[in-house]
Design a protein around this motif. Structure first.
Motif, mmCIF file in Angstrom:
data_model
loop_
_atom_site.group_PDB
_atom_site.id
_atom_site.type_symbol
_atom_site.label_atom_id
_atom_site.label_comp_id
_atom_site.label_asym_id
_atom_site.label_seq_id
_atom_site.Cartn_x
_atom_site.Cartn_y
_atom_site.Cartn_z
ATOM 1 N N UNK A 119 9.715 -9.658 -36.027
ATOM 2 C CA UNK A 119 8.185 -9.085 -35.841
ATOM 3 C C UNK A 119 7.832 -8.657 -37.418
ATOM 4 N N UNK A 120 8.918 -8.338 -38.153
ATOM 5 C CA UNK A 120 8.158 -7.819 -39.546
ATOM 6 C C UNK A 120 8.164 -8.975 -40.323
ATOM 7 N N UNK A 121 8.490 -10.044 -40.153
ATOM 8 C CA UNK A 121 8.395 -11.202 -41.026
ATOM 9 C C UNK A 121 7.216 -11.977 -40.266
ATOM 10 N N UNK A 122 6.846 -12.128 -39.139
ATOM 11 C CA UNK A 122 5.762 -12.879 -38.395
ATOM 12 C C UNK A 122 4.388 -11.946 -38.539
ATOM 13 N N UNK A 123 4.376 -10.778 -38.570
ATOM 14 C CA UNK A 123 3.260 -9.895 -38.794
ATOM 15 C C UNK A 123 2.234 -10.128 -37.640
ATOM 16 N N UNK A 124 2.758 -9.960 -36.245
ATOM 17 C CA UNK A 124 1.820 -10.176 -35.234
ATOM 18 C C UNK A 124 0.666 -8.855 -35.319
ATOM 19 N N UNK A 125 -0.395 -9.315 -34.739
ATOM 20 C CA UNK A 125 -1.402 -8.088 -34.412
ATOM 21 C C UNK A 125 -1.061 -7.047 -33.464
ATOM 22 N N UNK A 126 -0.240 -7.339 -32.488
ATOM 23 C CA UNK A 126 0.231 -6.434 -31.406
ATOM 24 C C UNK A 126 1.800 -6.993 -30.925
ATOM 25 N N UNK A 127 2.268 -6.053 -30.368
ATOM 26 C CA UNK A 127 3.779 -6.407 -29.666
ATOM 27 C C UNK A 127 3.729 -5.908 -28.556
ATOM 28 N N UNK A 128 4.505 -6.210 -27.420
ATOM 29 C CA UNK A 128 4.446 -5.994 -25.877
ATOM 30 C C UNK A 128 5.771 -6.215 -25.286
ATOM 31 N N UNK A 129 6.413 -5.246 -24.720
ATOM 32 C CA UNK A 129 7.462 -5.573 -23.851
ATOM 33 C C UNK A 129 7.245 -5.576 -22.603
ATOM 34 N N UNK A 130 7.796 -6.408 -21.579
ATOM 35 C CA UNK A 130 7.194 -6.816 -20.137
ATOM 36 C C UNK A 130 8.040 -6.243 -19.231
ATOM 37 N N UNK A 131 8.990 -5.247 -19.617
ATOM 38 C CA UNK A 131 9.779 -4.431 -18.465
ATOM 39 C C UNK A 131 11.078 -4.419 -18.713
ATOM 40 N N UNK A 132 11.738 -3.998 -17.563
ATOM 41 C CA UNK A 132 13.299 -3.758 -17.602
ATOM 42 C C UNK A 132 13.739 -3.631 -18.950
ATOM 43 N N UNK A 133 13.296 -2.662 -19.631
ATOM 44 C CA UNK A 133 13.746 -2.330 -21.076
ATOM 45 C C UNK A 133 14.654 -1.524 -21.322
ATOM 46 N N UNK A 134 14.750 -0.162 -20.815
ATOM 47 C CA UNK A 134 15.611 0.825 -20.687
ATOM 48 C C UNK A 134 15.166 1.885 -20.047
ATOM 49 N N UNK A 135 16.144 2.718 -19.498
ATOM 50 C CA UNK A 135 15.866 3.801 -18.934
ATOM 51 C C UNK A 135 14.965 4.913 -19.661
ATOM 52 N N UNK A 136 14.047 5.457 -19.260
ATOM 53 C CA UNK A 136 13.291 6.501 -20.175
ATOM 54 C C UNK A 136 13.831 7.722 -20.283
ATOM 55 N N UNK A 137 14.628 7.977 -21.210
ATOM 56 C CA UNK A 137 15.319 9.353 -21.422
ATOM 57 C C UNK A 137 15.772 9.642 -22.771
ATOM 58 N N UNK A 138 16.378 10.709 -22.897
ATOM 59 C CA UNK A 138 16.814 11.050 -24.371
ATOM 60 C C UNK A 138 17.632 10.198 -24.939
ATOM 61 N N UNK A 139 18.835 9.863 -24.224
ATOM 62 C CA UNK A 139 19.704 8.962 -24.772
ATOM 63 C C UNK A 139 19.310 7.626 -25.231
ATOM 64 N N UNK A 140 18.249 7.057 -24.564
ATOM 65 C CA UNK A 140 17.604 5.856 -24.861
ATOM 66 C C UNK A 140 16.496 5.888 -26.122
ATOM 67 N N UNK A 141 16.153 7.131 -26.700
ATOM 68 C CA UNK A 141 15.440 7.269 -27.622
ATOM 69 C C UNK A 141 15.613 6.321 -28.963
ATOM 70 N N UNK A 142 16.761 6.033 -29.600
ATOM 71 C CA UNK A 142 16.753 5.239 -30.729
ATOM 72 C C UNK A 142 16.102 3.541 -30.203
#
Length: 329
Positions: A63-86
């Motif tokens: 994405x840094x190369x393609x320079x989109x106007x926006x990005x989206x992740x469509x789910x089943x990404x990662x658990x929303x917790x401190x461990x997965x902050x990176x």
């Protein structure tokens, strides 16, 4: 047994398809000729895969190369917790204009919608956001209360959300793009897919396309002239315990046992969608990979209503949706 690089390229190369957008969509662009690009990633499943951070970094670098106007992740990404902050921060810090969709697995292991909104930085489980003149309508397909629910994860757009969707399409301005984790048509669609399709079809002068993840396949269908696009998983195709097998080293499978229920992709799979109102086209960039270990057809997989080698593939096809009339500048 893996297919050869030559076989893979032969299968993946002839992927340029031209299909029609809804006839009336051109009017919603208001004469704009500005090109809009959207980076798309789905079903990273960081909590299953051993190399989720590397796949995320591959997306960020692209994405840094393609320079989109926006990005989206469509789910089943990662658990929303401190461990997965990176992983969460890698996505969020890569672009000022970003969208998150909540998947059915994002609230596994006791996690909640509230945690998703807080850790990901979204206003609500379903919401609308205008970016670059496009109204992005983000749905939550994980609601309970379906009268036809037959077990498993809830997969439903409840009455309140359905009414909200109709209001957004009625009162919003300009072209609209609808995002949902679960499909809104076909195999594994939300329980009330027909109801949601009927709402969307009433606004085919505004809706450019509908985009989902969830099924880990590469698929395109049209419903009443509107394209419904399924984006393939960034990581794997799920085959389940009946087809359990090892694709990586014993050490990887010992530390990440759920991988044995998948057919993984060697590389991260994602895409960039480009809307060109001046030419009247929407294009999907191809993204090639190959299986790690046996392909689904090699383990005699034949379930869920999708075809191995057609829908079930380790890549995203290049596609182009062409409007029958050029959009005026």
């Amino acid at each position: 047994m893996n297919i050869s690089r030559k076989q893979f390229l032969r299968q993946a190369a002839p992927l340029g398809l031209t299909l029609l957008l809804p006839d009336l969509v051109k009017a919603s662009f208001g004469g704009s000729s500005s090109i809009f690009r959207l980076g798309l990633l789905t079903d990273l499943h960081h909590d299953i895969m051993h190399d989720g951070p590397a796949r995320m970094q591959a997306f960020v670098a692209a994405m840094d190369k393609r320079k989109p106007d926006a990005i989206a992740q469509l789910g089943d990404f990662c658990y929303p917790n401190e461990k997965n902050l990176p992983v969460i921060q890698a996505f969020n810090e890569s672009h000022d204009h970003r969208l998150h969709v909540i998947g059915n697995h994002d609230t596994d292991s006791g996690h909640t919608n509230e945690q998703c909104t807080r850790f990901w930085g979204i206003p609500a489980p379903y919401y609308s956001q205008v970016t670059g003149g496009y109204q992005f309508i983000v749905l939550n397909g994980n609601e309970k209360g379906s009268p036809t629910h037959k077990g498993g994860y809830p997969s439903y757009i409840g009455p309140e959300q359905a009414a909200w969707l109709k209001t957004q399409l009625t009162e919003g301005k300009g072209p609209a793009i609808i995002l949902c984790h679960q499909p809104l048509e076909g195999p594994a669609a939300v329980d009330n897919a027909q109801e949601v399709q009927d709402i969307i079809s009433g606004f085919n002068s505004r809706v450019v396309l509908v985009i989902n993840g969830h099924t880990h396949v590469d698929r395109l269908q049209h419903v009443n002239g509107i394209p419904y696009l399924t984006i393939n998983s960034a990581s794997y195709y799920w085959v389940g315990g009946k087809y359990k097998h090892e694709s990586y080293s014993p050490e990887v499978h010992a530390s990440h046992p759920w991988i044995a229920y998948t057919c993984p992709y060697r590389d991260a799979v994602f895409t960039t969608l480009t809307i060109d109102p001046g030419k009247g086209t929407v294009s999907i960039e191809g993204c090639k990979s190959e299986w790690v270990g046996p392909a689904p057809e090699r383990i005699a997989y034949n379930e869920k209503g999708f075809a191995s080698g057609e829908d079930i593939v380790p890549y995203i096809r290049e596609r182009k949706f062409k409007s029958p009339m050029k959009l005026k500048k």
